[in-house]
Design an enzyme around this catalytic site. Sequence first.
Site, PDB file in Angstrom:
ATOM      1  N   HIS A   1       1.167   2.002  -4.928  1.00 32.55           N
ATOM      2  CA  HIS A   1       0.540   2.782  -4.523  1.00 32.55           C
ATOM      3  C   HIS A   1       0.000   4.305  -5.648  1.00 32.55           C
ATOM      4  O   HIS A   1      -0.903   4.329  -4.860  1.00 32.55           O
ATOM      5  CB  HIS A   1       2.446   3.581  -3.978  1.00 32.55           C
TER       6      HIS A   1
ATOM      7  N   CYS B   1       3.679   9.110   4.056  1.00 32.59           N
ATOM      8  CA  CYS B   1       2.336   8.535   3.552  1.00 32.59           C
ATOM      9  C   CYS B   1       2.964   6.561   4.087  1.00 32.59           C
ATOM     10  O   CYS B   1       2.147   6.132   2.622  1.00 32.59           O
ATOM     11  CB  CYS B   1       2.665   8.089   1.576  1.00 32.59           C
TER      12      CYS B   1
ATOM     13  N   HIS C   1      -5.724   9.333  -1.243  1.00 33.24           N
ATOM     14  CA  HIS C   1      -4.748   8.653  -0.718  1.00 33.24           C
ATOM     15  C   HIS C   1      -4.410   9.541   0.745  1.00 33.24           C
ATOM     16  O   HIS C   1      -4.988  10.762   1.471  1.00 33.24           O
ATOM     17  CB  HIS C   1      -3.164  10.021  -1.188  1.00 33.24           C
TER      18      HIS C   1
END
Lengths: 85, 354, 398
Positions: free
Chosen positions: C293, C160, C328
């Site tokens: 994040h 990620c 996400h």
Amino acid sequence: MEALKQELKEKIIDVLNLEDIAVEDVNDNDPLFGDGLGLDSIDALELIVMLDKDYGIKLADPKEGKAIFQSIETMAKYISENRTK
Amino acid sequence: MKKCYINGTGCVSSQKTINTAFLQDIIVNENENVLELSVPDYKEVIPPAAARRMAKGVKNGIVASHWAMKEAGVHNLDAIITGTGMGCCIDSEKFLKALIDNKEEFLTPTSFIQSTHNTVGGQIALGLECKAYNFTYVNGAVSFESSLIDAKMQLDEEEAATILVGGVEENAEATTNFLQLTGIIKPKEQSSYSVLDSDTTGAVFSEGAVFFVLEDDKKETTYAELNDVTIYNTLEKEEVEAKLESFLKGNGLSVNDIDAVVLGYNGDTLYDGYYTILADGVLKNTQQLYYKHLSGEFNTASAFGLWVASHVVKLQEAPEVLSVNDVKAAGYKNILLYNQYRGKDHSFTLVSQC
Amino acid sequence: MSRGVAITGMGIISSIGNSVEENFNALIQSKPGITVIENITTVHKNVIKVGEIKKTNGQLAAELGLAADNNYSRTAMLGAIAAKQAVNNAGITDINEFNTGLISATSVGGMDMTERFFYDYAESDEHRRYILSHDAGDVAHKIADQLGLKGLVTTISTACSSAANAIMLGARLIKNGKLDRVIVGGTDALSKFTINGFKTLMILSDTYNTPFDNDRKGLNLGEAAAFLVLESDAVVKQQNKKVLAYLSGYGNANDAYHQTASSENGDGAFLSMEKAFKISGLAPSDIDYINAHGTATPNNDLSEGRAIIRAFGNNVPEFSSTKPFTGHTLAAAAAIEAVYSVLALQNGVVYPNLNFKTPMEEFDIVPQTELKEKEINHVLSNSFGFGGNCSTLLFSKS
């Protein structure tokens, strides 16, 4: 109950790839995580799936596993009380 | 600008390349379309408790990096940079199969976690408790060269002094079958599979992990200086010579300064022309070496090529098994490597004696 | 590093819009893109929500003018659309005019097609062309083809944080003089593979994700692609280019704690922020907005929050996670959030952290929950991935 415990030991060794550990090495009250067998949070998730798949027990929150997976003893007790298959 | 030295290497491949002298126990196998890995001793390097979830690519990466670091005598790294074209295929396939077979039920996380491309780099860091820069390049046959470019920039800019860099691929059942279906791996029962005398398309595949310790200081274990690396996504055959010459020119060299060239021949008649155009042309009078008959083809096979070139420079000797032509250099000061994969992902790498 | 590396173009496609403008409008109007999944058949349809781009593969292919027998994965199509936008936005007419590179990032690559045809490949040759679009590098090759770009093309996959690392490498290549111009970013399509993977980790929310909330239940997955154009000062000067913003700092570090979970104290996150500050010459007090994040998993937000407190002390600036808008988006996340960071600088806005109700019991910091207008000179953006991979980017006003 003894049969279930034996079964759990075999399954845990198999599912978690604990190649160097034999069924005889695992005592009913040994801690599974940390100092005992040294399992970790990924193993806990594997065990949660095992509960679901083999015994029909669904845990919604991984935190619930903490108490259940303390030892073979606690696991066997929980499974025998809650199993649906 | 700091220089970049290859100070340690570790190689797990289809040949016996761990704990043995350079190409001492070579077997040229022309009978298989997928060369089997020469499995190293994992237990010597990885504790069983740590190894229990690792697929072989991860284990090979850890073993190769262990030996590279040991040889270079380094314990602390400023960066870990890994190249892997296909990533962790075994766990990807395992999770994907389970997903399809069990209709998205009763899936467990281990293989998903291990399927991530940066598993090898992450596991090396975890094992060393190394909090440094950690990158993974996943661009086909330049995955490893991308890692080299990154490492070299960091040494140049003095952001890092000691870097672990490597390439890893693992074979997995379904992926290997798919590559056979597409003809990228030569069909079974077409042996013998000679790389140089091939008249068929596709290549013989294999797997492996090759790691290097790159540092800004020369030391006793130094193999060679890594002078430069460049990559191109696509080139026509006719463009290769000019690109090669401009690459050398950028390093103040011409073709005459090159003592040996290491070419990525893999026996695929569709694409080996990229090498022959150079071999019959501008590099005609240069000693030509090849290695994929030993390592097999895979996305980071060129790391095996650099491993070969590094040894040739260090030992000042090129074993006969590597020879393509009859030219013999008097010594090995500058070695050029050229690799491409199916007409894409071209790379030039230059190493020199120091 | 002086001002940093110039950003001269941006392109994006996400569940909140098909262009930079659409994305910005959704952000300032608090219009999230989290819905029930439509394009993928999955048994989890009713228990998950996703940030899905409501276009079929056919529509995407038509937009790119691809032939019917193309072998583009959805990931490649999304990436090509965003990269083309970025190149247009930068006013580039001849892609090979300067020494130009492409650094892409993806985690799933062509998995969306592989999972569909996995067992078909052996049976018939109908879909076999997709075998070669499985690997991550194919995505970059396809994008390069679409751009007509010939040169340095590579791909980063560090879960990620991938796109942050692609942007970082691009900046290094410009600073090092290896390239004059580079297109950097990331792309990931939704796939059953990732949906089920995150499901097994028990970190998928069954409702809308709520970053930094005490009762957060996990993340929503999303799909997106975004690319930025970075150019050397020489090119900017020569072509009198409009600079949208500067990439002023970057850092990557490894948590080296656990394969998937972040450490309690956010060591890796703290180190990546510290490195970014060092490279940029900026101090924490210079930062006006943190695009966190903030995935809304119990573990990430605690670890990241603690790392932010370690880095910023008592002066944590306004921060928010835009994941409630987009979900996400894995390897694309840092690229879409880079676009959002540049837009925050250009427009002087802090985006709201949607769905937040209850402060976390572990610390006192709370995210910005309303849209806030203020002068923004420097934005910090975090992205963290599996394998302990932690990355921070700093963006500064042009």
